[in-house]
Design a protein around this motif. Structure first.
Motif, PDB file in Angstrom:
ATOM      1  N   SER A  22     -30.908 -41.697  -4.689  1.00  0.00           N
ATOM      2  CA  SER A  22     -29.476 -41.652  -4.437  1.00  0.00           C
ATOM      3  C   SER A  22     -28.953 -42.960  -3.907  1.00  0.00           C
ATOM      4  O   SER A  22     -27.746 -43.192  -3.909  1.00  0.00           O
ATOM      5  CB  SER A  22     -29.163 -40.518  -3.443  1.00  0.00           C
ATOM      6  OG  SER A  22     -29.853 -40.741  -2.236  1.00  0.00           O
ATOM      7  N   ALA A  23     -29.834 -43.824  -3.451  1.00  0.00           N
ATOM      8  CA  ALA A  23     -29.384 -45.111  -2.933  1.00  0.00           C
ATOM      9  C   ALA A  23     -28.778 -45.969  -4.016  1.00  0.00           C
ATOM     10  O   ALA A  23     -28.015 -46.894  -3.742  1.00  0.00           O
ATOM     11  CB  ALA A  23     -30.565 -45.848  -2.298  1.00  0.00           C
ATOM     12  N   PHE A  50     -33.739 -29.184 -10.395  1.00  0.00           N
ATOM     13  CA  PHE A  50     -33.049 -30.299 -11.047  1.00  0.00           C
ATOM     14  C   PHE A  50     -31.599 -30.417 -10.603  1.00  0.00           C
ATOM     15  O   PHE A  50     -31.083 -31.530 -10.415  1.00  0.00           O
ATOM     16  CB  PHE A  50     -33.121 -30.138 -12.567  1.00  0.00           C
ATOM     17  CG  PHE A  50     -32.436 -31.249 -13.311  1.00  0.00           C
ATOM     18  CD1 PHE A  50     -33.012 -32.515 -13.383  1.00  0.00           C
ATOM     19  CD2 PHE A  50     -31.221 -31.036 -13.938  1.00  0.00           C
ATOM     20  CE1 PHE A  50     -32.378 -33.550 -14.059  1.00  0.00           C
ATOM     21  CE2 PHE A  50     -30.583 -32.059 -14.625  1.00  0.00           C
ATOM     22  CZ  PHE A  50     -31.170 -33.316 -14.687  1.00  0.00           C
ATOM     23  N   THR A  51     -30.917 -29.283 -10.412  1.00  0.00           N
ATOM     24  CA  THR A  51     -29.512 -29.333 -10.004  1.00  0.00           C
ATOM     25  C   THR A  51     -29.342 -30.049  -8.677  1.00  0.00           C
ATOM     26  O   THR A  51     -28.496 -30.949  -8.541  1.00  0.00           O
ATOM     27  CB  THR A  51     -28.935 -27.910  -9.899  1.00  0.00           C
ATOM     28  OG1 THR A  51     -29.093 -27.234 -11.145  1.00  0.00           O
ATOM     29  CG2 THR A  51     -27.452 -27.953  -9.539  1.00  0.00           C
ATOM     30  N   GLN A  52     -30.131 -29.676  -7.682  1.00  0.00           N
ATOM     31  CA  GLN A  52     -30.032 -30.310  -6.367  1.00  0.00           C
ATOM     32  C   GLN A  52     -30.421 -31.787  -6.437  1.00  0.00           C
ATOM     33  O   GLN A  52     -29.794 -32.626  -5.773  1.00  0.00           O
ATOM     34  CB  GLN A  52     -30.930 -29.580  -5.361  1.00  0.00           C
ATOM     35  CG  GLN A  52     -30.800 -30.116  -3.939  1.00  0.00           C
ATOM     36  CD  GLN A  52     -31.626 -29.318  -2.942  1.00  0.00           C
ATOM     37  OE1 GLN A  52     -32.368 -28.418  -3.314  1.00  0.00           O
ATOM     38  NE2 GLN A  52     -31.509 -29.655  -1.665  1.00  0.00           N
ATOM     39  N   MET A  53     -31.413 -32.114  -7.228  1.00  0.00           N
ATOM     40  CA  MET A  53     -31.809 -33.510  -7.374  1.00  0.00           C
ATOM     41  C   MET A  53     -30.665 -34.338  -7.963  1.00  0.00           C
ATOM     42  O   MET A  53     -30.411 -35.473  -7.536  1.00  0.00           O
ATOM     43  CB  MET A  53     -33.054 -33.605  -8.260  1.00  0.00           C
ATOM     44  CG  MET A  53     -34.290 -32.990  -7.638  1.00  0.00           C
ATOM     45  SD  MET A  53     -35.662 -32.771  -8.819  1.00  0.00           S
ATOM     46  CE  MET A  53     -35.986 -34.481  -9.247  1.00  0.00           C
ATOM     47  N   LEU A  54     -29.965 -33.769  -8.929  1.00  0.00           N
ATOM     48  CA  LEU A  54     -28.841 -34.468  -9.555  1.00  0.00           C
ATOM     49  C   LEU A  54     -27.693 -34.638  -8.563  1.00  0.00           C
ATOM     50  O   LEU A  54     -27.059 -35.700  -8.494  1.00  0.00           O
ATOM     51  CB  LEU A  54     -28.385 -33.689 -10.791  1.00  0.00           C
ATOM     52  CG  LEU A  54     -27.526 -34.433 -11.809  1.00  0.00           C
ATOM     53  CD1 LEU A  54     -28.294 -35.583 -12.442  1.00  0.00           C
ATOM     54  CD2 LEU A  54     -27.056 -33.465 -12.892  1.00  0.00           C
ATOM     55  N   GLU A  55     -27.418 -33.586  -7.781  1.00  0.00           N
ATOM     56  CA  GLU A  55     -26.362 -33.667  -6.767  1.00  0.00           C
ATOM     57  C   GLU A  55     -26.674 -34.716  -5.708  1.00  0.00           C
ATOM     58  O   GLU A  55     -25.771 -35.421  -5.235  1.00  0.00           O
ATOM     59  CB  GLU A  55     -26.168 -32.298  -6.122  1.00  0.00           C
ATOM     60  CG  GLU A  55     -25.555 -31.266  -7.042  1.00  0.00           C
ATOM     61  CD  GLU A  55     -25.559 -29.879  -6.426  1.00  0.00           C
ATOM     62  OE1 GLU A  55     -24.738 -29.041  -6.846  1.00  0.00           O
ATOM     63  OE2 GLU A  55     -26.396 -29.622  -5.528  1.00  0.00           O
ATOM     64  N   PRO A  62     -18.833 -34.253  -9.183  1.00  0.00           N
ATOM     65  CA  PRO A  62     -19.023 -32.804  -9.312  1.00  0.00           C
ATOM     66  C   PRO A  62     -20.145 -32.507 -10.312  1.00  0.00           C
ATOM     67  O   PRO A  62     -20.120 -32.999 -11.442  1.00  0.00           O
ATOM     68  CB  PRO A  62     -17.674 -32.308  -9.847  1.00  0.00           C
ATOM     69  CG  PRO A  62     -16.714 -33.433  -9.627  1.00  0.00           C
ATOM     70  CD  PRO A  62     -17.511 -34.690  -9.667  1.00  0.00           C
ATOM     71  N   VAL A  63     -21.121 -31.733  -9.887  1.00  0.00           N
ATOM     72  CA  VAL A  63     -22.180 -31.248 -10.777  1.00  0.00           C
ATOM     73  C   VAL A  63     -21.915 -29.765 -10.983  1.00  0.00           C
ATOM     74  O   VAL A  63     -22.023 -28.966 -10.050  1.00  0.00           O
ATOM     75  CB  VAL A  63     -23.577 -31.484 -10.191  1.00  0.00           C
ATOM     76  CG1 VAL A  63     -24.647 -30.877 -11.097  1.00  0.00           C
ATOM     77  CG2 VAL A  63     -23.823 -32.980  -9.997  1.00  0.00           C
ATOM     78  N   ASP A 310     -40.777 -30.758 -15.510  1.00  0.00           N
ATOM     79  CA  ASP A 310     -40.847 -32.101 -14.906  1.00  0.00           C
ATOM     80  C   ASP A 310     -39.440 -32.605 -14.603  1.00  0.00           C
ATOM     81  O   ASP A 310     -38.914 -33.486 -15.297  1.00  0.00           O
ATOM     82  CB  ASP A 310     -41.572 -33.068 -15.838  1.00  0.00           C
ATOM     83  CG  ASP A 310     -42.059 -34.322 -15.118  1.00  0.00           C
ATOM     84  OD1 ASP A 310     -41.569 -34.583 -13.999  1.00  0.00           O
ATOM     85  OD2 ASP A 310     -42.908 -35.047 -15.674  1.00  0.00           O
ATOM     86  N   PRO A 311     -38.803 -32.068 -13.551  1.00  0.00           N
ATOM     87  CA  PRO A 311     -37.419 -32.454 -13.248  1.00  0.00           C
ATOM     88  C   PRO A 311     -37.264 -33.930 -12.896  1.00  0.00           C
ATOM     89  O   PRO A 311     -36.231 -34.534 -13.211  1.00  0.00           O
ATOM     90  CB  PRO A 311     -37.042 -31.551 -12.072  1.00  0.00           C
ATOM     91  CG  PRO A 311     -38.348 -31.131 -11.468  1.00  0.00           C
ATOM     92  CD  PRO A 311     -39.306 -31.047 -12.619  1.00  0.00           C
TER      93      PRO A 311
END
Length: 335
Positions: A22-23, A50-55, A62-63, A310-311
């Protein structure tokens, strides 16, 4: 048209790229929403971590996970029998989600150092204007469900979700800026026995007569290779909470089987596929990549449900691809 890479650029390994974080999300990050779209009989929760990783990677974007009618929290609704109808339904769901998403709300907190007296005067003036406006005729706005998305979005879609994304880009090219399509297929690029591998026909037929938990176990076996068994327990719980009816399952299956796509995606497009996919032959993604002249990256070990298997691999490829066109304007997209 999307950026074109030769077939020799296909990725054969799962660990060649450096993990992103995220940096890397900076002040120039796009405000475009990211749509996550699942496929046949699946719902938002099946995206797993995967959703939380993307957020976490895109904290200011917005995801939005969209569920098809008939799946997930919408399990009591009737599934459309054609993909164009699914697109229209999901556009309405997206408009509703954007209208209530925190990332699209504005705040009135004054900047640090604002003069308190000036702030009070401004507030009083605003209240006066509000009172004056009550004397004016009220102009009603359409309900969010009747509005179309006004901001081009990026979309990540898997399997039948990828087919819906293709149809979305075909019908509304200005609404999708970038697309990542995972283990998907379409006529006329691939024959039916590649789009649903013939080796699975007996297991699928048996699944029609199995208990709900046994059907989930069959689906888990057909779609995953690396995911831990704990996910199957979750799948069974979710199915008990939001059961997909046999009627809706057949409507979705027939819609996917009949789907035909012509032309090239209007959005910048990346294809991801699993070489060990037991449900959909990897040849389907290769056919799309060749026909569209778009990049295809291959995972050597994962199954059909690549984001679950493999997210991190998927996240790395998605964020790298998005970065290529982060500042591109929709009107600058090649056609």
């Amino acid at each position: 048209m999307s950026i074109a890479l030769p077939e020799s650029s296909y990725s054969e390994t799962a660990s060649s790229e450096t993990t992103t974080s995220s940096a890397t999300s900076g002040a120039n990050e796009s405000a475009r929403p990211i749509i996550l779209l699942r496929g046949l009989l699946r719902e938002s929760r099946h995206w797993g971590a995967f959703t939380q990783m993307l957020e976490q990677h895109y904290p200011s974007r917005p995801v939005i996970c969209l569920d098809l009618a008939g799946n997930g929290k919408r399990f009591e609704e009737a599934s459309p029998s054609q993909l164009p109808e699914m697109v229209e339904d999901l556009r309405q769901q997206l408009a509703l989600s954007l209208a209530t998403h925190p990332a699209h709300e504005t705040t009135t907190t004054p900047p640090a150092g604002t003069d308190v007296q000036a702030q009070a005067q401004a507030q009083a003036q605003a209240q006066k204007q509000d009172l004056e406006h009550t004397q004016q005729p009220v102009q009603t706005k359409p309900h969010p469900s009747q509005q179309s998305p006004k901001l081009a979005a990026d979309i990540i879609a898997i399997s039948m979700g990828g087919m819906i994304a293709m149809e979305w880009m075909n019908r509304y090219p200005e609404e999708i800026h970038q697309s990542v399509l995972i283990n998907t297929s379409a006529r006329p690029y691939s024959p039916f026995y590649h789009r649903l591998r013939w080796q699975n026909y007996p297991a699928i037929l048996r699944g029609l007569f199995q208990t709900a938990n046994d059907r989930e176990a069959t689906f888990f076996r057909l779609t995953t290779r690396l995911a831990p068994a704990k996910h199957l327990e979750q799948w069974c719980q979710w199915r008990a909470q939001c059961p997909v009816s046999s009627r809706n399952a057949l409507r979705q299956l027939f819609a996917a089987a009949r789907f035909t796509h012509h032309g090239v995606p209007s959005a910048f497009t990346l294809l991801l596929a699993s070489k060990q996919d037991k449900l959909v032959d990897v040849a389907c993604s290769k056919a799309l990549a060749k026909a569209w002249a778009v990049p295809l990256l291959l995972h050597p070990a994962a199954g059909h449900d690549l984001p679950l298997d493999d997210p991190e691999w998927v996240l790395n490829r998605v964020t790298t691809f998005f970065r290529l066109h982060e500042q591109s304007e929709p009107g600058a997209k090649p056609r």
